[in-house]
Design a protein around this motif. Sequence first.
Motif, PDB file in Angstrom:
ATOM      1  N   ALA A 108       0.834  -1.206   0.000  1.00 14.76           N
ATOM      2  CA  ALA A 108       0.000   0.000   0.000  1.00 14.76           C
ATOM      3  C   ALA A 108       0.870   1.257   0.000  1.00 14.76           C
ATOM      4  CB  ALA A 108      -0.938  -0.004   1.211  1.00 14.76           C
ATOM      5  N   MET A 109       1.972   1.223   0.749  1.00 16.88           N
ATOM      6  CA  MET A 109       2.906   2.353   0.767  1.00 16.88           C
ATOM      7  C   MET A 109       3.514   2.574  -0.616  1.00 16.88           C
ATOM      8  SD  MET A 109       3.206   3.992   3.641  1.00 16.88           S
ATOM      9  CE  MET A 109       4.737   4.821   3.245  1.00 16.88           C
ATOM     10  N   ILE A 110       3.839   1.484  -1.296  1.00 16.44           N
ATOM     11  CA  ILE A 110       4.390   1.587  -2.651  1.00 16.44           C
ATOM     12  C   ILE A 110       3.349   2.183  -3.597  1.00 16.44           C
ATOM     13  CG2 ILE A 110       5.262   0.259  -4.625  1.00 16.44           C
ATOM     14  CD1 ILE A 110       6.421  -1.740  -2.589  1.00 16.44           C
ATOM     15  N   ALA A 111       2.085   1.781  -3.421  1.00 18.23           N
ATOM     16  CA  ALA A 111       0.999   2.312  -4.248  1.00 18.23           C
ATOM     17  C   ALA A 111       0.863   3.820  -4.061  1.00 18.23           C
ATOM     18  CB  ALA A 111      -0.316   1.610  -3.898  1.00 18.23           C
ATOM     19  N   ILE A 112       0.949   4.287  -2.810  1.00 14.92           N
ATOM     20  CA  ILE A 112       0.866   5.722  -2.530  1.00 14.92           C
ATOM     21  C   ILE A 112       2.049   6.455  -3.168  1.00 14.92           C
ATOM     22  CG2 ILE A 112       0.973   7.464  -0.702  1.00 14.92           C
ATOM     23  CD1 ILE A 112      -0.476   5.423   1.124  1.00 14.92           C
ATOM     24  N   ALA A 113       3.249   5.879  -3.024  1.00 14.48           N
ATOM     25  CA  ALA A 113       4.459   6.524  -3.543  1.00 14.48           C
ATOM     26  C   ALA A 113       4.455   6.627  -5.060  1.00 14.48           C
ATOM     27  CB  ALA A 113       5.695   5.756  -3.072  1.00 14.48           C
ATOM     28  N   LEU A 114       3.865   5.630  -5.734  1.00 18.90           N
ATOM     29  CA  LEU A 114       3.902   5.592  -7.199  1.00 18.90           C
ATOM     30  C   LEU A 114       2.629   6.117  -7.857  1.00 18.90           C
ATOM     31  CD1 LEU A 114       5.605   2.110  -7.737  1.00 18.90           C
ATOM     32  CD2 LEU A 114       6.645   4.356  -7.993  1.00 18.90           C
ATOM     33  N   ALA A 115       1.683   6.584  -7.054  1.00 15.36           N
ATOM     34  CA  ALA A 115       0.371   6.989  -7.579  1.00 15.36           C
ATOM     35  C   ALA A 115       0.467   8.088  -8.634  1.00 15.36           C
ATOM     36  CB  ALA A 115      -0.527   7.440  -6.432  1.00 15.36           C
ATOM     37  N   CYS A 116       1.458   8.973  -8.504  1.00 14.23           N
ATOM     38  CA  CYS A 116       1.592  10.090  -9.441  1.00 14.23           C
ATOM     39  C   CYS A 116       2.738   9.894 -10.433  1.00 14.23           C
ATOM     40  CB  CYS A 116       1.770  11.397  -8.668  1.00 14.23           C
ATOM     41  SG  CYS A 116       0.352  11.834  -7.641  1.00 14.23           S
ATOM     42  N   ASN A 117       3.188   8.645 -10.592  1.00 15.50           N
ATOM     43  CA  ASN A 117       4.270   8.306 -11.540  1.00 15.50           C
ATOM     44  C   ASN A 117       5.512   9.194 -11.349  1.00 15.50           C
ATOM     45  OD1 ASN A 117       2.486   6.472 -12.615  1.00 15.50           O
ATOM     46  ND2 ASN A 117       1.943   7.744 -14.362  1.00 15.50           N
ATOM     47  N   PRO A 118       6.130   9.157 -10.167  1.00 15.24           N
ATOM     48  CA  PRO A 118       7.293  10.020  -9.905  1.00 15.24           C
ATOM     49  C   PRO A 118       8.505   9.615 -10.738  1.00 15.24           C
ATOM     50  CG  PRO A 118       7.081   8.393  -8.170  1.00 15.24           C
ATOM     51  CD  PRO A 118       5.857   8.253  -9.032  1.00 15.24           C
ATOM     52  N   GLU A 119       9.400  10.560 -10.929  1.00 11.42           N
ATOM     53  CA  GLU A 119      10.646  10.281 -11.658  1.00 11.42           C
ATOM     54  C   GLU A 119      11.699   9.665 -10.745  1.00 11.42           C
ATOM     55  OE1 GLU A 119      12.096  13.247 -14.484  1.00 11.42           O
ATOM     56  OE2 GLU A 119      10.286  14.412 -14.068  1.00 11.42           O
ATOM     57  N   VAL A 120      11.594   9.970  -9.444  1.00 11.61           N
ATOM     58  CA  VAL A 120      12.530   9.427  -8.455  1.00 11.61           C
ATOM     59  C   VAL A 120      11.741   8.783  -7.327  1.00 11.61           C
ATOM     60  CG1 VAL A 120      14.336   9.958  -6.765  1.00 11.61           C
ATOM     61  CG2 VAL A 120      14.302  11.152  -8.968  1.00 11.61           C
ATOM     62  N   LEU A 121      12.119   7.551  -6.987  1.00 10.75           N
ATOM     63  CA  LEU A 121      11.503   6.851  -5.863  1.00 10.75           C
ATOM     64  C   LEU A 121      12.589   6.535  -4.845  1.00 10.75           C
ATOM     65  CD1 LEU A 121       9.090   5.345  -4.550  1.00 10.75           C
ATOM     66  CD2 LEU A 121       9.828   3.308  -5.798  1.00 10.75           C
ATOM     67  N   ILE A 122      12.409   7.024  -3.622  1.00 11.29           N
ATOM     68  CA  ILE A 122      13.343   6.723  -2.534  1.00 11.29           C
ATOM     69  C   ILE A 122      12.709   5.636  -1.671  1.00 11.29           C
ATOM     70  CG2 ILE A 122      14.615   7.636  -0.558  1.00 11.29           C
ATOM     71  CD1 ILE A 122      14.389  10.416  -1.858  1.00 11.29           C
ATOM     72  N   ALA A 123      13.330   4.459  -1.627  1.00 13.29           N
ATOM     73  CA  ALA A 123      12.818   3.333  -0.846  1.00 13.29           C
ATOM     74  C   ALA A 123      13.677   3.179   0.401  1.00 13.29           C
ATOM     75  CB  ALA A 123      12.842   2.058  -1.685  1.00 13.29           C
ATOM     76  N   ASP A 124      13.155   3.627   1.537  1.00 21.10           N
ATOM     77  CA  ASP A 124      13.909   3.604   2.795  1.00 21.10           C
ATOM     78  C   ASP A 124      13.617   2.303   3.546  1.00 21.10           C
ATOM     79  OD1 ASP A 124      15.332   4.151   5.054  1.00 21.10           O
ATOM     80  OD2 ASP A 124      14.057   5.783   5.758  1.00 21.10           O
ATOM     81  N   GLU A 125      14.560   1.376   3.495  1.00 15.89           N
ATOM     82  CA  GLU A 125      14.409   0.067   4.144  1.00 15.89           C
ATOM     83  C   GLU A 125      13.041  -0.548   3.826  1.00 15.89           C
ATOM     84  OE1 GLU A 125      16.809  -1.333   5.708  1.00 15.89           O
ATOM     85  OE2 GLU A 125      18.075   0.145   6.681  1.00 15.89           O
ATOM     86  N   PRO A 126      12.719  -0.753   2.535  1.00 13.08           N
ATOM     87  CA  PRO A 126      11.372  -1.202   2.173  1.00 13.08           C
ATOM     88  C   PRO A 126      11.047  -2.627   2.608  1.00 13.08           C
ATOM     89  CG  PRO A 126      12.806  -1.279   0.263  1.00 13.08           C
ATOM     90  CD  PRO A 126      13.591  -0.611   1.365  1.00 13.08           C
ATOM     91  N   THR A 127      12.045  -3.388   3.053  1.00 12.06           N
ATOM     92  CA  THR A 127      11.786  -4.783   3.441  1.00 12.06           C
ATOM     93  C   THR A 127      12.029  -5.039   4.928  1.00 12.06           C
ATOM     94  OG1 THR A 127      14.052  -5.402   2.833  1.00 12.06           O
ATOM     95  CG2 THR A 127      12.361  -5.638   1.145  1.00 12.06           C
ATOM     96  N   THR A 128      12.177  -3.966   5.719  1.00 15.38           N
ATOM     97  CA  THR A 128      12.405  -4.126   7.155  1.00 15.38           C
ATOM     98  C   THR A 128      11.228  -4.845   7.812  1.00 15.38           C
ATOM     99  OG1 THR A 128      13.766  -2.150   7.299  1.00 15.38           O
ATOM    100  CG2 THR A 128      12.738  -2.867   9.328  1.00 15.38           C
TER     101      THR A 128
END
Length: 343
Positions: free
Chosen positions: A168-188
């Motif tokens: 769900a967090m990834i969906a929010i982050a990518l909802a507007c098709n950003p050019e840069v995605l910062i993934a801070d410890e996405p698998t913690t």
Amino acid sequence: MSSEKILDIKNLNVSFKTYAGISQAVRGIDFYLEKGETLAIVGESGCGKTVTSKAIMGLLPEQQTIISKENSSIKFHGEDLLVYSEKQMSSVRGKLISMIFQDPMTSLNPTMKIGDQIAESIIIHSNISVRDARKKALEMLELVKIPNAEERLEQYPFEFSGGMRQRAMIAIALACNPEVLIADEPTTALDVTIQAQIMELIGELQKKLNTGVILVTHDLGVVASVADRIQVMYAGKIVERGTVDEIFYNPKHPYTYALLKSVPKLNIQNKEELYSLTGTPPDLINPPSGCAFAARCELGMKICRNLQPELTKFSDTQECSCWLHHSMADINGVPEILLKGRK
């Protein structure tokens, strides 16, 4: 992957006001991100990875934070984000540069439905109706492979598992098709199977959207299969950088070497003791005058404690800050892998 630099950071310095004094969390780092590539930032907890990420996003608390703007810049397509006002940053944040935060349980609003949280970002940055935003939110949940997406749209974060909250967090982050995605410890805090699924999902979406990804992690196992380049941070500085192959098969800094040694191997002998790095990182309220890793380094020399090491380039992509690579250094007992290619 193109050779277009979409993000270019120069001499970034970030300090925090604390009751004990000024803590220098990030100390003059440089790096860049190209369109469509994955740059991994690795290092122990407290080395400055997340602070760097939040500085790019403009999310550090203003009253407690000092960001040196003299000779420093965070350029996005040539525009310096450090001089942007909060209103200007709000048009960049979430739309052009997005971030997947470390803990989805505390990052998601527990009082809002998942669908509303995804739609909120779309409504803020796009001139569309609430109905269309909800439709887009449904598409995003389906894109991140959440089953029964239409039903899940109406649920709250506590009704999601850890892996689903991360999706769900990834969906929010990518909802507007950003050019840069910062993934801070996405698998913690996720189990190994879900970790693999999350990283595979980020990779698939990156290729589909041609997004540049900054992967912040301390897990070298995660980095190996997804990153194009790696930079190793320690005590607020980048001590080594290179391609994945260079870092994994030809490390040059003792800290990088120690991180790699601490990863369990499949061919380990029965009852063989796992390597662990002793000591703790230095106090950055009073950072050492020399190499910050000197006190913990098994290969340290007298000069390491007194002077900052010079930067040594080994290729167009690999460079390292360590006195071991100086022509006058004592290399007795130094592992051969660290000296390969030494001039």
